[in-house]
Design a protein around this motif. Structure first.
Motif, short mmCIF file in Angstrom:
data_model
loop_
_atom_site.label_atom_id
_atom_site.label_comp_id
_atom_site.label_asym_id
_atom_site.label_seq_id
_atom_site.Cartn_x
_atom_site.Cartn_y
_atom_site.Cartn_z
N VAL A 1 -5.39 27.59 53.97
CA VAL A 1 -5.23 28.57 52.89
C VAL A 1 -3.74 28.81 52.61
CG1 VAL A 1 -5.71 30.94 52.17
CG2 VAL A 1 -7.42 29.67 53.49
N GLU A 2 -2.93 28.86 53.65
CA GLU A 2 -1.49 29.05 53.47
C GLU A 2 -0.88 27.89 52.69
OE1 GLU A 2 0.25 29.72 57.27
OE2 GLU A 2 -0.77 31.64 57.58
N LEU A 3 -1.33 26.66 52.99
CA LEU A 3 -0.82 25.51 52.24
C LEU A 3 -1.26 25.58 50.78
CD1 LEU A 3 -1.34 22.55 54.76
CD2 LEU A 3 0.83 23.46 53.92
N HIS A 4 -2.50 25.97 50.56
CA HIS A 4 -2.99 26.12 49.19
C HIS A 4 -2.16 27.13 48.41
CE1 HIS A 4 -5.75 26.73 45.84
NE2 HIS A 4 -5.78 28.02 46.12
N ASN A 5 -1.80 28.22 49.07
CA ASN A 5 -1.01 29.27 48.41
C ASN A 5 0.45 28.86 48.23
OD1 ASN A 5 -3.29 30.91 48.31
ND2 ASN A 5 -2.79 31.98 50.21
N LYS A 6 0.92 27.94 49.04
CA LYS A 6 2.32 27.53 49.00
C LYS A 6 2.62 26.53 47.90
CE LYS A 6 5.94 25.45 51.90
NZ LYS A 6 6.28 24.94 53.25
N TYR A 7 1.67 25.61 47.66
CA TYR A 7 1.92 24.53 46.70
C TYR A 7 1.04 24.69 45.46
CZ TYR A 7 4.20 22.12 50.62
OH TYR A 7 5.02 21.80 51.68
N PRO A 8 1.60 24.33 44.29
CA PRO A 8 0.78 24.38 43.07
C PRO A 8 -0.29 23.30 43.10
CG PRO A 8 2.89 23.33 42.63
CD PRO A 8 2.97 23.87 44.03
N GLY A 9 -1.35 23.53 42.34
CA GLY A 9 -2.44 22.57 42.30
C GLY A 9 -2.05 21.21 41.77
N THR A 10 -0.91 21.12 41.09
CA THR A 10 -0.44 19.83 40.59
C THR A 10 0.08 18.95 41.72
OG1 THR A 10 1.70 20.89 40.14
CG2 THR A 10 0.15 20.70 38.31
N ASP A 11 0.39 19.56 42.86
CA ASP A 11 0.91 18.80 44.00
C ASP A 11 -0.09 18.64 45.14
OD1 ASP A 11 3.50 18.18 43.10
OD2 ASP A 11 4.26 20.15 43.66
N VAL A 12 -0.85 19.69 45.44
CA VAL A 12 -1.73 19.68 46.61
C VAL A 12 -3.12 20.19 46.25
CG1 VAL A 12 -2.11 20.67 48.91
CG2 VAL A 12 0.19 20.00 48.22
N LYS A 13 -4.14 19.49 46.75
CA LYS A 13 -5.51 19.94 46.61
C LYS A 13 -6.11 20.10 48.01
CE LYS A 13 -6.23 20.21 42.17
NZ LYS A 13 -6.63 21.48 41.52
N CYS A 14 -6.77 21.23 48.22
CA CYS A 14 -7.36 21.54 49.53
C CYS A 14 -8.89 21.53 49.42
CB CYS A 14 -6.88 22.90 50.02
SG CYS A 14 -5.09 23.01 50.24
N ILE A 15 -9.53 20.99 50.44
CA ILE A 15 -10.98 20.90 50.47
C ILE A 15 -11.46 21.25 51.88
CG2 ILE A 15 -12.99 19.39 50.19
CD1 ILE A 15 -11.19 17.55 48.47
N THR A 16 -12.48 22.08 51.99
CA THR A 16 -13.15 22.28 53.27
C THR A 16 -14.53 21.66 53.20
OG1 THR A 16 -14.23 24.41 52.75
CG2 THR A 16 -11.96 24.50 53.58
N VAL A 17 -14.96 21.10 54.33
CA VAL A 17 -16.31 20.54 54.42
C VAL A 17 -16.99 21.13 55.65
CG1 VAL A 17 -17.73 18.48 54.61
CG2 VAL A 17 -15.56 18.38 53.34
N SER A 18 -17.99 21.96 55.42
CA SER A 18 -18.73 22.56 56.52
C SER A 18 -19.73 21.56 57.09
CB SER A 18 -19.48 23.81 56.04
OG SER A 18 -20.47 24.18 56.96
N LEU A 19 -19.70 21.42 58.41
CA LEU A 19 -20.64 20.55 59.11
C LEU A 19 -21.74 21.36 59.79
CD1 LEU A 19 -18.12 18.04 60.76
CD2 LEU A 19 -19.23 17.91 58.52
N ASP A 20 -22.03 22.54 59.27
CA ASP A 20 -23.02 23.42 59.89
C ASP A 20 -24.45 22.92 59.76
OD1 ASP A 20 -21.98 26.57 60.57
OD2 ASP A 20 -20.60 25.26 59.52
#
Length: 211
Positions: free
Chosen positions: A98-117
């Motif tokens: 989440v900190e990385l997502h907030n640090k970089y604009p979406g034009t540079d970084v995309k974050c994805i979580t994948v739940s294995l529940d």
């Protein structure tokens, strides 16, 4: 089976919120049991009553769909965090995403979580796990792509060649896997990867590599 699963999940989630509310200091579910120093709480936690929580969503997607989603972000640095609500190192480290997502604009970084529940029980589908994963995603403010794996956890782990979560895959702007982080070779929890020491420096380096 599902009833027992839900009871256990509820007990675990209650414990997590109490700990996260104080220091987010949890012991690992990996290969070690060494005590860890207290971790600084996430820089930003989200009030679940805030309208901003409407940005936190989940989507059910199979393994192939996840790969297609990563490919769709070619030209950006992509971070995919494979986690589970039953994985204590996952819960401890995911706020770093989440900190990385907030640090970089979406034009540079995309974050994805994948739940294995999703366990693959015959009387339930992956969508039924939304109530399990959403409280934590809301708590940390995961306002990016959050996937609940449509493949059961055993199938996903085999495809990932992973014994157990956590695992974080970082892709460069060229769409190729730059590095995979997991705790497979860690002799103790103290040797496990962290966002602060391992992933963030790599992301910073990859972001600088403009296409």
């Amino acid at each position: 089976m599902r009833k027992l699963h839900q009871v256990e999940a509820g007990q675990i989630m209650n414990t997590r919120w109490m700990v996260l509310g104080l220091l987010v200091a949890m012991c690992g579910c990996g290969k070690g049991t060494s005590p860890q120093p207290a971790m600084t709480p996430p820089a930003e936690t989200v009030d679940v009553t805030s309208p901003k929580t409407m940005e936190v969503t989940t989507t059910v997607m199979d393994y192939q769909g996840i790969q297609m989603l990563v490919e769709s972000y070619r030209g950006k640095v992509v971070i995919v965090d494979y986690w589970s609500t039953f994985c204590q190192p996952c819960i401890r480290e995911l706020p770093g995403l989440v900190e990385l997502h907030n640090k970089y604009p979406g034009t540079d970084v995309k974050c994805i979580t994948v739940s294995l529940d999703y366990a693959g029980y015959p009387d339930e589908g992956p969508e039924t796990y939304k109530d399990d994963v959403m409280p934590f995603l809301l708590q940390v403010g995961a306002t990016f792509d959050n996937i609940i794996a449509a493949d059961d956890s055993d199938t996903m782990l085999k495809k990932l060649e992973l014994a157990a979560p956590p695992a974080v895959l970082v892709y460069g702007r060229d769409g190729k896997l730059a590095k995979r982080f997991d705790n497979e070779d860690a002799a103790s929890e103290a040797e496990g990867f962290t966002y602060h020491d391992d992933i963030s420096p790599l992301v910073a380096e990859l972001v600088k590599a403009k296409p």
